[in-house]
Design a protein around this motif. Structure first.
Motif, PDB file in Angstrom:
ATOM      1  N   HIS A  12       0.844  -1.193   0.000  1.00  0.00           N
ATOM      2  CA  HIS A  12       0.000   0.000   0.000  1.00  0.00           C
ATOM      3  C   HIS A  12       0.883   1.249   0.000  1.00  0.00           C
ATOM      4  O   HIS A  12       1.918   1.281   0.676  1.00  0.00           O
ATOM      5  CB  HIS A  12      -0.910   0.013   1.236  1.00  0.00           C
ATOM      6  N   LYS A  13       0.449   2.261  -0.735  1.00  0.00           N
ATOM      7  CA  LYS A  13       1.128   3.547  -0.761  1.00  0.00           C
ATOM      8  C   LYS A  13       0.178   4.612  -0.252  1.00  0.00           C
ATOM      9  O   LYS A  13      -0.938   4.767  -0.746  1.00  0.00           O
ATOM     10  CB  LYS A  13       1.579   3.895  -2.185  1.00  0.00           C
ATOM     11  N   ASP A  14       0.619   5.321   0.768  1.00  0.00           N
ATOM     12  CA  ASP A  14      -0.187   6.387   1.353  1.00  0.00           C
ATOM     13  C   ASP A  14       0.684   7.625   1.492  1.00  0.00           C
ATOM     14  O   ASP A  14       1.409   7.796   2.480  1.00  0.00           O
ATOM     15  CB  ASP A  14      -0.730   5.942   2.718  1.00  0.00           C
ATOM     16  N   GLY A  15       0.623   8.489   0.478  1.00  0.00           N
ATOM     17  CA  GLY A  15       1.467   9.669   0.483  1.00  0.00           C
ATOM     18  C   GLY A  15       2.919   9.280   0.354  1.00  0.00           C
ATOM     19  O   GLY A  15       3.345   8.703  -0.645  1.00  0.00           O
ATOM     20  N   SER A  16       3.702   9.570   1.395  1.00  0.00           N
ATOM     21  CA  SER A  16       5.126   9.245   1.379  1.00  0.00           C
ATOM     22  C   SER A  16       5.441   7.998   2.211  1.00  0.00           C
ATOM     23  O   SER A  16       6.589   7.774   2.584  1.00  0.00           O
ATOM     24  CB  SER A  16       5.938  10.437   1.918  1.00  0.00           C
ATOM     25  N   ILE A  17       4.414   7.208   2.521  1.00  0.00           N
ATOM     26  CA  ILE A  17       4.599   5.994   3.327  1.00  0.00           C
ATOM     27  C   ILE A  17       4.273   4.778   2.466  1.00  0.00           C
ATOM     28  O   ILE A  17       3.231   4.713   1.815  1.00  0.00           O
ATOM     29  CB  ILE A  17       3.717   5.996   4.589  1.00  0.00           C
ATOM     30  N   PHE A  18       5.187   3.809   2.471  1.00  0.00           N
ATOM     31  CA  PHE A  18       4.997   2.562   1.726  1.00  0.00           C
ATOM     32  C   PHE A  18       4.890   1.424   2.740  1.00  0.00           C
ATOM     33  O   PHE A  18       5.737   1.289   3.630  1.00  0.00           O
ATOM     34  CB  PHE A  18       6.180   2.315   0.788  1.00  0.00           C
ATOM     35  N   THR A  19       3.841   0.617   2.640  1.00  0.00           N
ATOM     36  CA  THR A  19       3.599  -0.464   3.591  1.00  0.00           C
ATOM     37  C   THR A  19       3.518  -1.803   2.859  1.00  0.00           C
ATOM     38  O   THR A  19       2.811  -1.925   1.852  1.00  0.00           O
ATOM     39  CB  THR A  19       2.291  -0.229   4.374  1.00  0.00           C
ATOM     40  N   THR A  20       4.224  -2.765   3.386  1.00  0.00           N
ATOM     41  CA  THR A  20       4.171  -4.133   2.865  1.00  0.00           C
ATOM     42  C   THR A  20       3.610  -5.031   3.950  1.00  0.00           C
ATOM     43  O   THR A  20       4.092  -5.019   5.090  1.00  0.00           O
ATOM     44  CB  THR A  20       5.572  -4.626   2.463  1.00  0.00           C
ATOM     45  N   ILE A  21       2.571  -5.795   3.619  1.00  0.00           N
ATOM     46  CA  ILE A  21       1.925  -6.684   4.582  1.00  0.00           C
ATOM     47  C   ILE A  21       2.101  -8.124   4.113  1.00  0.00           C
ATOM     48  O   ILE A  21       1.711  -8.474   2.997  1.00  0.00           O
ATOM     49  CB  ILE A  21       0.428  -6.348   4.742  1.00  0.00           C
ATOM     50  N   LEU A  22       2.693  -8.931   4.976  1.00  0.00           N
ATOM     51  CA  LEU A  22       2.927 -10.339   4.686  1.00  0.00           C
ATOM     52  C   LEU A  22       2.097 -11.180   5.650  1.00  0.00           C
ATOM     53  O   LEU A  22       2.115 -10.947   6.862  1.00  0.00           O
ATOM     54  CB  LEU A  22       4.425 -10.665   4.859  1.00  0.00           C
TER      55      LEU A  22
END
Length: 337
Positions: A313-323
């Protein structure tokens, strides 16, 4: 065969009202000869070298064996009951040959087609098992290839950093070589494991991050939050490429300190690992970025046959990876309760 013997005896004694001694002789000899004939049909069908047209072959075998069986029954009974007192029976026996042949042929055809069907089924099972074994070997080979691709990618970066540090900071280069040696040694020990405790994976990840810290210094800050996951397990070498990807996105083009958050918790029957890192959406990522995500996605599919276990997921300047990793022990614990 006892059922056939009883039926034969019942038909001769009830429908044809033959004397008891003749009925016994006819039933016993006919049943014994038929038994050997059935055994011969099964052996001939099994000896057929292929399954191509095996049903047609079984029908011809049944026809041939039926003819031989009826002829053998007739000759044996005629020879055994050769006295003049049995002349009327021998005449009756000759007149019933067509009916005997039809009954024997139907039974032999049934036995032959059943044997052909079983041979076909065994061949299909063998072919299916071969395909399953080949698929399993192919899957294992691809998993091994994916796992092997991860270490050289990281190793190249580490060796380049060591090369750069040798001239400007020999002490740090020596420290990095020592950490890299320990890291690779632990990698070899885990190579044959399909699943490992989450604690072992995190210990391995901290060794990896210790090497990266030598490369990036205080700029790299990784915070771990772990909640009630002591009994969880994960496939080895699965978290490292995700963190490597987060480091690339977070540190590329950034001169300041970068904080990467790793949250590990249970969510139902899943172990959920969330990695959050800052990134610049306008910045072109370094060449090769994304290989780790694709490799992890493919490994998860090969292991669990699911495509929904890795999300980004990309939220503005934050990138999140969910495993997400399915946990088998959760179901077993629930069953015991």
């Amino acid at each position: 065969m006892l059922v056939i013997l009883a039926m034969h005896y019942f038909i001769l004694s009830t429908l044809f009202d033959l004397p008891r001694d003749i009925t016994i002789y006819d039933s016993v000899f006919s049943t014994v000869i038929l038994t050997f004939s059935i055994w011969g049909i099964i052996l001939l069908v099994r000896a057929y070298p292929t399954i191509v047209a095996i049903t047609v072959y079984a029908l011809f075998v049944a026809l041939f064996v039926s003819s031989v069986t009826v002829f053998a029954q007739y000759e044996v009974l005629k020879l055994w009951l050769h006295e003049p007192a049995y002349e009327q029976y021998r005449t009756w026996l000759s007149s019933t040959l067509p009916v005997r042949f039809l009954a024997v042929w139907i039974f032999c055809t049934w036995v032959g087609t059943i044997s052909a069907f079983r041979k076909n089924l065994a061949a299909l099972d063998s072919r299916f098992q071969q395909q399953v074994d080949a698929s399993a070997l192919l899957k294992e080979a691809e998993l091994f290839k994916l796992r092997q691709q991860l270490q050289p990618h990281f190793l190249y970066n580490s060796l380049n950093s060591i090369n750069a540090l040798i001239m400007i900071a020999p002490g740090r280069a020596q420290e990095m070589i020592g950490k890299l040696s320990d890291f690779l040694r632990s990698s070899v020990k885990r190579e044959s494991d399909d699943m490992i405790p989450i604690a072992d994976e995190l210990s391995y990840i901290r060794s990896y991050l210790a090497i990266e810290s030598v490369r990036f210094g205080d700029r790299l800050q990784v915070l771990f939050q772990q909640q009630d996951t002591d009994h969880a397990s994960v496939p080895p070498f699965l978290l490292q490429p995700l963190l490597e990807n987060a480091i690339k996105f977070g540190l590329y083009g950034n001169t300041g300190a970068v904080q990467i958050a790793v949250n590990i918790a249970m969510n139902g029957g899943m172990l959920q690992l969330s990695i959050t890192n800052p990134y610049d959406p306008d910045m072109q990522p370094p060449r090769g970025t994304g290989f780790g995500l694709k490799g992890v996605q493919r490994r998860l599919y090969l292991l669990y046959a699911r495509n929904d276990l890795l999300e980004t997921h990309k939220d503005g300047s934050i990138f999140t990876t969910i495993l997400k990793i399915p946990q088998q022990y959760v179901q077993s614990n629930t069953d015991r309760r």
